[in-house]
Design a protein around this motif. Structure first.
Motif, PDB file in Angstrom:
ATOM      1  N   UNK A  78      -1.328  -8.660 -15.387  1.00 17.20           N
ATOM      2  CA  UNK A  78      -0.781  -8.833 -13.984  1.00 17.20           C
ATOM      3  C   UNK A  78      -1.821  -9.581 -13.108  1.00 17.20           C
ATOM      4  N   UNK A  79      -1.256 -10.002 -11.978  1.00 11.79           N
ATOM      5  CA  UNK A  79      -2.146 -10.654 -10.743  1.00 11.79           C
ATOM      6  C   UNK A  79      -1.710 -10.474  -9.484  1.00 11.79           C
ATOM      7  N   UNK A  80      -2.848  -9.656  -8.811  1.00  9.48           N
ATOM      8  CA  UNK A  80      -2.576  -9.415  -7.463  1.00  9.48           C
ATOM      9  C   UNK A  80      -3.524 -10.568  -6.517  1.00  9.48           C
ATOM     10  N   UNK A  81      -2.663 -10.821  -5.307  1.00  9.73           N
ATOM     11  CA  UNK A  81      -3.401 -11.752  -4.428  1.00  9.73           C
ATOM     12  C   UNK A  81      -3.548 -10.999  -3.123  1.00  9.73           C
ATOM     13  N   UNK A  82      -4.940 -11.067  -2.785  1.00  5.81           N
ATOM     14  CA  UNK A  82      -5.502 -10.480  -1.527  1.00  5.81           C
ATOM     15  C   UNK A  82      -5.589 -11.743  -0.469  1.00  5.81           C
ATOM     16  N   UNK A  87      -5.938  -9.359 -12.875  1.00  3.39           N
ATOM     17  CA  UNK A  87      -6.404 -10.603 -12.465  1.00  3.39           C
ATOM     18  C   UNK A  87      -6.520 -10.391 -10.815  1.00  3.39           C
ATOM     19  N   UNK A  88      -7.406 -10.659 -10.115  1.00  4.46           N
ATOM     20  CA  UNK A  88      -7.182 -10.390  -8.451  1.00  4.46           C
ATOM     21  C   UNK A  88      -7.949 -11.680  -8.178  1.00  4.46           C
ATOM     22  N   UNK A 127       2.168 -17.620  -7.728  1.00  2.00           N
ATOM     23  CA  UNK A 127       2.949 -16.952  -8.176  1.00  2.00           C
ATOM     24  C   UNK A 127       2.394 -15.495  -8.696  1.00  2.00           C
ATOM     25  N   UNK A 128       1.729 -14.899  -7.577  1.00  2.00           N
ATOM     26  CA  UNK A 128       1.098 -13.635  -8.189  1.00  2.00           C
ATOM     27  C   UNK A 128       2.202 -12.556  -8.228  1.00  2.00           C
ATOM     28  N   UNK A 129       2.133 -11.427  -8.868  1.00  2.00           N
ATOM     29  CA  UNK A 129       3.057 -10.422  -8.992  1.00  2.00           C
ATOM     30  C   UNK A 129       3.201  -9.563  -7.470  1.00  2.00           C
ATOM     31  N   UNK A 130       2.252  -9.641  -6.714  1.00  2.00           N
ATOM     32  CA  UNK A 130       2.232  -9.024  -5.341  1.00  2.00           C
ATOM     33  C   UNK A 130       1.196 -10.005  -4.486  1.00  2.00           C
ATOM     34  N   UNK A 131       1.358  -9.707  -3.278  1.00  2.31           N
ATOM     35  CA  UNK A 131       0.488 -10.260  -2.398  1.00  2.31           C
ATOM     36  C   UNK A 131       0.096  -9.121  -1.217  1.00  2.31           C
ATOM     37  N   UNK A 132      -1.108  -8.922  -0.917  1.00  2.00           N
ATOM     38  CA  UNK A 132      -1.305  -7.899   0.279  1.00  2.00           C
ATOM     39  C   UNK A 132      -2.232  -8.695   1.025  1.00  2.00           C
ATOM     40  N   UNK A 133      -1.867  -8.832   2.345  1.00  2.00           N
ATOM     41  CA  UNK A 133      -3.020  -9.364   3.444  1.00  2.00           C
ATOM     42  C   UNK A 133      -3.299  -8.391   4.368  1.00  2.00           C
ATOM     43  N   UNK A 134      -4.394  -8.462   4.928  1.00  2.58           N
ATOM     44  CA  UNK A 134      -5.059  -7.632   5.776  1.00  2.58           C
ATOM     45  C   UNK A 134      -5.766  -8.406   6.919  1.00  2.58           C
ATOM     46  N   UNK A 135      -5.594  -7.856   8.029  1.00  2.00           N
ATOM     47  CA  UNK A 135      -5.906  -8.520   9.120  1.00  2.00           C
ATOM     48  C   UNK A 135      -6.229  -7.507  10.541  1.00  2.00           C
ATOM     49  N   UNK A 136      -6.947  -7.765  11.163  1.00  4.19           N
ATOM     50  CA  UNK A 136      -7.213  -7.128  12.536  1.00  4.19           C
ATOM     51  C   UNK A 136      -6.276  -8.058  13.258  1.00  4.19           C
ATOM     52  N   UNK A 137      -4.908  -7.653  13.279  1.00  9.07           N
ATOM     53  CA  UNK A 137      -3.909  -8.714  13.804  1.00  9.07           C
ATOM     54  C   UNK A 137      -3.409  -8.413  15.235  1.00  9.07           C
ATOM     55  N   UNK A 138      -3.186  -7.334  15.645  1.00  7.32           N
ATOM     56  CA  UNK A 138      -2.631  -7.233  16.848  1.00  7.32           C
ATOM     57  C   UNK A 138      -3.206  -6.005  17.722  1.00  7.32           C
ATOM     58  N   UNK A 139      -3.410  -6.043  19.266  1.00  2.00           N
ATOM     59  CA  UNK A 139      -3.426  -5.014  19.903  1.00  2.00           C
ATOM     60  C   UNK A 139      -2.205  -4.135  19.929  1.00  2.00           C
ATOM     61  N   UNK A 152      -2.717  -1.255 -10.816  1.00  3.65           N
ATOM     62  CA  UNK A 152      -2.051  -2.492 -11.236  1.00  3.65           C
ATOM     63  C   UNK A 152      -2.775  -2.670 -12.670  1.00  3.65           C
ATOM     64  N   UNK A 153      -3.844  -2.518 -12.896  1.00  3.48           N
ATOM     65  CA  UNK A 153      -4.434  -2.517 -14.211  1.00  3.48           C
ATOM     66  C   UNK A 153      -4.033  -1.371 -15.225  1.00  3.48           C
ATOM     67  N   UNK A 154      -3.738  -0.362 -14.464  1.00  4.59           N
ATOM     68  CA  UNK A 154      -3.230   1.113 -15.432  1.00  4.59           C
ATOM     69  C   UNK A 154      -1.603   0.980 -15.443  1.00  4.59           C
ATOM     70  N   UNK A 155      -0.872  -0.172 -15.221  1.00  4.20           N
ATOM     71  CA  UNK A 155       0.409  -0.313 -15.015  1.00  4.20           C
ATOM     72  C   UNK A 155       1.334   0.879 -13.985  1.00  4.20           C
ATOM     73  N   UNK A 156       0.651   1.245 -13.097  1.00  3.50           N
ATOM     74  CA  UNK A 156       1.196   2.288 -12.072  1.00  3.50           C
ATOM     75  C   UNK A 156       1.701   1.658 -10.940  1.00  3.50           C
ATOM     76  N   UNK A 157       1.271   0.483 -10.568  1.00  2.18           N
ATOM     77  CA  UNK A 157       1.801  -0.174  -9.180  1.00  2.18           C
ATOM     78  C   UNK A 157       2.876  -1.115  -9.199  1.00  2.18           C
ATOM     79  N   UNK A 158       3.076  -1.830 -10.469  1.00  2.00           N
ATOM     80  CA  UNK A 158       3.990  -2.868 -10.492  1.00  2.00           C
ATOM     81  C   UNK A 158       4.576  -2.903 -11.811  1.00  2.00           C
TER      82      UNK A 158
END
Length: 501
Positions: free
Chosen positions: A256-260, A308-309, A363-375, A495-501
Motif C-alpha cells: 500500500x502507498x500513502x501520499x502526504x 510506502x509513504x 496513483x497512491x491508495x490515498x492522499x492526505x493533505x495538511x495545511x494552515x489553510x483558512x482563518x 495502513x501497514x497493519x491493513x486496518x485503514x485501507x
C-alpha cells in the motif's frame, strides 16, 4: 533531545533529580495513582493529605513540588494531576497521561534526570507517558544566548520493563514520533529569513541522506518546465524562488502507498492582498503542513513501517514584490486547469493544487493533505482543533478516529456541493475564492478539484492548532506545535497493519 530509558526500579529507590507521581481528582480530595505507592509509603501514606493541605486537588495540569521524605532517593517529588479517576478496571486515559507527563517535564526544565512513576503497567501507558514527557521537555533555544534553562535531560519511565517486547516497542515508537514532532516544531519556529524554500528543501535532502529516503527537489527552472503554475505564481513576488520536494520512504514488503501533501509557505505576507497589521507576526508558521508531512515520512522510516509513504512539500514565500501575482491574474496549473486569482492571500490552495495533481499521477491508495489553510476554520472550530474534509465519508471518519486516539483534537467537516458554484469564474476554469461564509469548506472543495479521479483523499486544515501563542500547557509549547504529525504516522501504521485501507 531528551533521552528515554525504561526502569524496573522502585520510584523511591531510583536516583534522579526528581521523581514524578500522579494523583487523581477524587470526591474527597486527591488520590494517589498507580505508580505512586512507594512514594506514598515514604510519606507514611499521607501524600494525599499533604497535597490537600497545600490546596492541590488532582485536577489536570496541576503540578505540586514537594521535598522528598526519608526513603526517597530523589531530592524532589513532583506530583501531577491526572483529573478524574477512570472507572474500576478501566485504563487511565492515554491523553491524560500524555498531558500529565508533559506538565511534569516542563516543570523540570534544567534537571538532568527525572523518574516518571506514572501508571505504566501496559505498553499503551508506557508509550503515552514517554511521548508526553518527550514532547513536554521540548524547548527551542537555537536563537537564544547561552545560560538559559536547558530541557530535561533524561526521562526514566518507572514500572516499564526494558526486556518486555511490547514495552520496548512502545518506547521506540514514542522516541521516534516525539523526535519527529519536535523536528516539525523546530522548522515552524525557525525565523523566515533562515527557513526559506531553498533552506527547507536542503533540510529534506539532509534527512533523506540520514534515513535512506528518496528525495527529488524541483527548482524554479524545473517548475517552469513542468508547468507548475500554482507554485510559481505564489512564489513570483519573492527574491527566494519556490521549490517542490518529493521525499519518499519505501518498504520492500509494502503493498500500500500513502501520499502526504503539505502546504509550505515559509512566510505569508498575503502578497498584493497584503495582510492587515497584527496578522503578519506569526506567518512563519504557514509552512506547518509541510513540516508535519516531512516529519511523518521520516518517522515512518524510523519505525520501519511496512507501507510506502511519499511526502510532497509545496514550498514558496508569498511576498508583494514587483513581479508578484496580482488579483485578476490567471494561472495555468500543473493539472492544466486555469485559475483566476481573486485574492493573493488565498495562496495555500494554489501550491497545494499543483502538489495534489502531481501526487495523484503516482496513483497512491490515498492522499492526505495538511495545511494552515483558512482563518475561516479557526473561526469555526477555535484554536485547539483542526477540520477534516474528505471525498469519502468513511475515510474521513477513520482519519478523525486516528487523530482523536493520538490526542489531536479535530472535527469532521462537510464538503457541500452547492458551494462549488461560488468559485466559478467568467474568465478561467475556476477562481481561487468563493463565498466568505463557509470559507474553509470552499477551500476544501477547491482542493478536491485537483485530486485524481478515484483516489481517496482527506484534507486537514490545521490553521487553528498549528501555532500556539498562549502559555504552554500539557505537552504543548508556545510556538510551533507539530500538529498532525502523530495523526499522519498513525494513518501510516494502520495502513501497514491493513486496518485503514
Amino acid at each position: 533531545m531528551t533521552s528515554l530509558t525504561l526502569s524496573t526500579s522502585s520510584a523511591a529507590s531510583l536516583r534522579a533529580d526528581a521523581v514524578v507521581v500522579g494523583v487523581f481528582k477524587g470526591p474527597k480530595g486527591p488520590k494517589p495513582a498507580p505508580g505512586a505507592d512507594a512514594v506514598d509509603s515514604a510519606f507514611d501514606g499521607r501524600l494525599a493529605a499533604t497535597l490537600e493541605i497545600l490546596g492541590a486537588s488532582g485536577g489536570e495540569g496541576e503540578v505540586t513540588k514537594l521535598p522528598s521524605p526519608a526513603g526517597v532517593k530523589s531530592p524532589v517529588v513532583v506530583v501531577v494531576g491526572l483529573g478524574e479517576a477512570p472507572a474500576d478496571g478501566a485504563p487511565v486515559d492515554a491523553e491524560a497521561l500524555r498531558k500529565a507527563a508533559g506538565c511534569a517535564a516542563r516543570a523540570l526544565a534544567g534537571a538532568r534526570k527525572a523518574a516518571f512513576a506514572l501508571p505504566a503497567a501496559e505498553a499503551a501507558e508506557v508509550e503515552a507517558v514517554a511521548t508526553g514527557a518527550l514532547l513536554g521537555a521540548y524547548a527551542f533555544t537555537a536563537y537564544q544566548a547561552e545560560g538559559g534553562k536547558t530541557p530535561l535531560g533524561e526521562v526514566a519511565v518507572v514500572g516499564a520493563k526494558p526486556r518486555d517486547k511490547a514495552h520496548k516497542a512502545a518506547a521506540e515508537r514514542a522516541e521516534a514520533v516525539a523526535a519527529e514532532v519536535n523536528r516539525a516544531r523546530d522548522l515552524i519556529n525557525t525565523p523566515p529569513n533562515d527557513l526559506t524554500p531553498t533552506a527547507f528543501a536542503d533540510a529534506a535532502k539532509a534527512a533523506a541522506k540520514e534515513f535512506g529516503l528518496a528525495v527529488e527537489v524541483l527548482d524554479e527552472k524545473a517548475l517552469a518546465k513542468g508547468g507548475y503554475g500554482g507554485i510559481l505564481g505564489v512564489g513570483r513576488g519573492s527574491a527566494t524562488p519556490p521549490r517542490l520536494v518529493r521525499i519518499g520512504y519505501t518498504h520492500a514488503n509494502a503493498t500500500r502507498t500513502l501520499a502526504f501533501v503539505g502546504k509550505g509557505i515559509t512566510y505569508d505576507s498575503g502578497g498584493i492582498s497584503l495582510k492587515p497589521p497584527g496578522h503578519n507576526e506569526t506567518m512563519k508558521c504557514d509552512m506547518s503542513g509541510a513540516a508535519a508531512v516531512f516529519a511523518a515520512v521520516v518517522a515512518s522510516a524510523r519505525l520501519g513501517l511496512e507501507v510506502n509513504v511519499t511526502g510532497w512539500l509545496a514550498l514558496a514565500e508569498n511576498m508583494p514584490g514587483g513581479n508578484a501575482t496580482r488579483p485578476g491574474d490567471v494561472l495555468r496549473m500543473y493539472s492544466g486547469k486555469t485559475v483566476e486569482v481573486l485574492n493573493t492571500d488565498a495562496e495555500g490552495r494554489l501550491v497545494l493544487a499543483d502538489a495534489l495533481a502531481r501526487a495523484s499521477e503516482e496513483a497512491p491508495d490515498a492522499i492526505v493533505d495538511v495545511a494552515t489553510l483558512t482563518g475561516a476554520m479557526v473561526l469555526a472550530l477555535g484554536d485547539g482543533r483542526f477540520g477534516i474534509m474528505s471525498n469519502d465519508d468513511d475515510f474521513r471518519t477513520r482519519v478523525h478516529a486516528a487523530a482523536l486516539a493520538e490526542g489531536e483534537d479535530s472535527w469532521p467537516m462537510p464538503l457541500p456541493k452547492q458551494l462549488r458554484k461560488t468559485f466559478d469564474s467568467p474568465t478561467a476554469d475556476i477562481a481561487n475564492m468563493g463565498v466568505r461564509q463557509g470559507g474553509g469548506l470552499v477551500a476544501g472543495l477547491f482542493l478536491k478539484e485537483f485530486v485524481g479521479d478515484g483516489i481517496t483523499w482527506a484534507h486537514l486544515d490545521i490553521a487553528g492548532p498549528a501555532f500556539h501563542e498562549g502559555a504552554p500547557f500539557g505537552y504543548t509549547p508556545k510556538g510551533g506545535t507539530g500538529t498532525a504529525v502523530r495523526t499522519l504516522v498513525s494513518l501510516a501504521r494502520q495502513t501497514a497493519d491493513g486496518e485503514l485501507l
